[in-house]
Enzyme design. Structure first.
Site, PDB file in Angstrom:
ATOM      1  N   ASP A 151     -68.398 126.016 -71.370  1.00  0.00           N
ATOM      2  CA  ASP A 151     -69.768 125.531 -71.196  1.00  0.00           C
ATOM      3  C   ASP A 151     -70.412 125.397 -72.563  1.00  0.00           C
ATOM      4  O   ASP A 151     -70.087 126.152 -73.484  1.00  0.00           O
ATOM      5  CB  ASP A 151     -70.579 126.498 -70.329  1.00  0.00           C
ATOM      6  CG  ASP A 151     -70.211 126.424 -68.858  1.00  0.00           C
ATOM      7  OD1 ASP A 151     -69.711 125.372 -68.418  1.00  0.00           O
ATOM      8  OD2 ASP A 151     -70.439 127.412 -68.145  1.00  0.00           O
ATOM      9  N   ASP A 204     -70.146 119.702 -64.984  1.00  0.00           N
ATOM     10  CA  ASP A 204     -71.183 120.191 -64.077  1.00  0.00           C
ATOM     11  C   ASP A 204     -72.254 119.125 -63.866  1.00  0.00           C
ATOM     12  O   ASP A 204     -72.757 118.939 -62.753  1.00  0.00           O
ATOM     13  CB  ASP A 204     -71.842 121.456 -64.636  1.00  0.00           C
ATOM     14  CG  ASP A 204     -70.869 122.604 -64.835  1.00  0.00           C
ATOM     15  OD1 ASP A 204     -69.841 122.650 -64.139  1.00  0.00           O
ATOM     16  OD2 ASP A 204     -71.139 123.452 -65.713  1.00  0.00           O
TER      17      ASP A 204
END
Length: 166
Positions: free
Chosen positions: A123, A141
C-alpha cells in the site's frame, strides 16, 4: 453453440491488463525506491507512504497469523471467476457493468499477486486531513472501489427498453 468472445463482456478484458500494469508498476516503484515506512508528501493531504498490509481492507485480520493470506487469495480467485463468467454472459455493449467487472478483476488480481508473491499487499497512498489519516491503500484498491461504485450507479440508471437493446 458458443458465441464469439468479442460479442461478450470479455471484450473488455484489455482493461484488466491496463489496471494490472498500472497497479503492479506503481508497487514496483515503491518497493524499489522506498524503505518500509518512508513517506513523501505529494500534495497537501496526500502522501506516498510505503506500508505492508497482511490483511484485507483496513488491515482486517492482519494480525491473525498466516491463514488469512490463503483465505483472501481464495476469495480473490473466486470473485475473479464469478465476474469473468458474468462478463462472458453479458453483451459487449453493456459497457458500464463490463468496465466495472474489469476494474474489480484487475484490482483483485493486482492484490492477489502481491499476497502470493510477497505475503502482503503493498500500500502506498496516504490521504489525510489534519492529523486524521485514512487507511493507506493502493491503485488496485482504487480500481476495486471505482468498479463497485459503477455497479451501484448502474443500478440507479434507467434500463434500456427492448427496442434499444435490439
Amino acid at each position: 453453440m458458443s458465441k464469439p468472445l468479442c460479442s461478450t463482456g470479455l471484450r473488455w478484458l484489455w482493461l484488466v491488463v491496463v489496471v494490472l500494469i498500472i497497479d503492479l508498476g506503481s508497487k514496483y516503484l515503491i518497493l524499489q525506491n522506498f524503505a518500509l515506512g518512508d513517506t513523501v508528501g505529494l500534495f497537501p493531504s496526500l502522501n506516498l507512504h510505503y506500508a505492508r498490509n497482511y490483511g484485507a481492507a483496513f488491515s482486517f485480520l492482519a494480525d491473525s497469523g498466516s491463514w488469512q493470506r490463503w483465505f483472501f487469495a481464495g476469495i480473490a480467485i473466486g470473485i475473479c471467476v464469478i465476474l469473468l463468467v458474468m462478463m462472458y454472459r453479458s453483451k459487449a455493449t453493456q459497457k458500464l457493468n463490463n468496465i466495472a467487472y474489469a476494474l474489480i478483476i484487475g484490482g483483485a488480481l493486482g492484490n492477489l499477486f502481491d499476497r502470493l508473491w510477497h505475503g502482503f499487499v503493498v500500500d502506498m497512498i496516504d490521504f489525510y486531513v489534519g492529523d486524521w489519516h485514512f487507511a493507506t491503500f493502493n491503485l488496485a484498491d482504487t480500481a476495486i472501489c471505482i468498479g463497485a461504485a459503477l455497479i451501484v450507479l448502474e443500478g440507479f440508471l434507467p434500463k434500456p427498453t427492448a427496442k434499444e437493446q435490439a
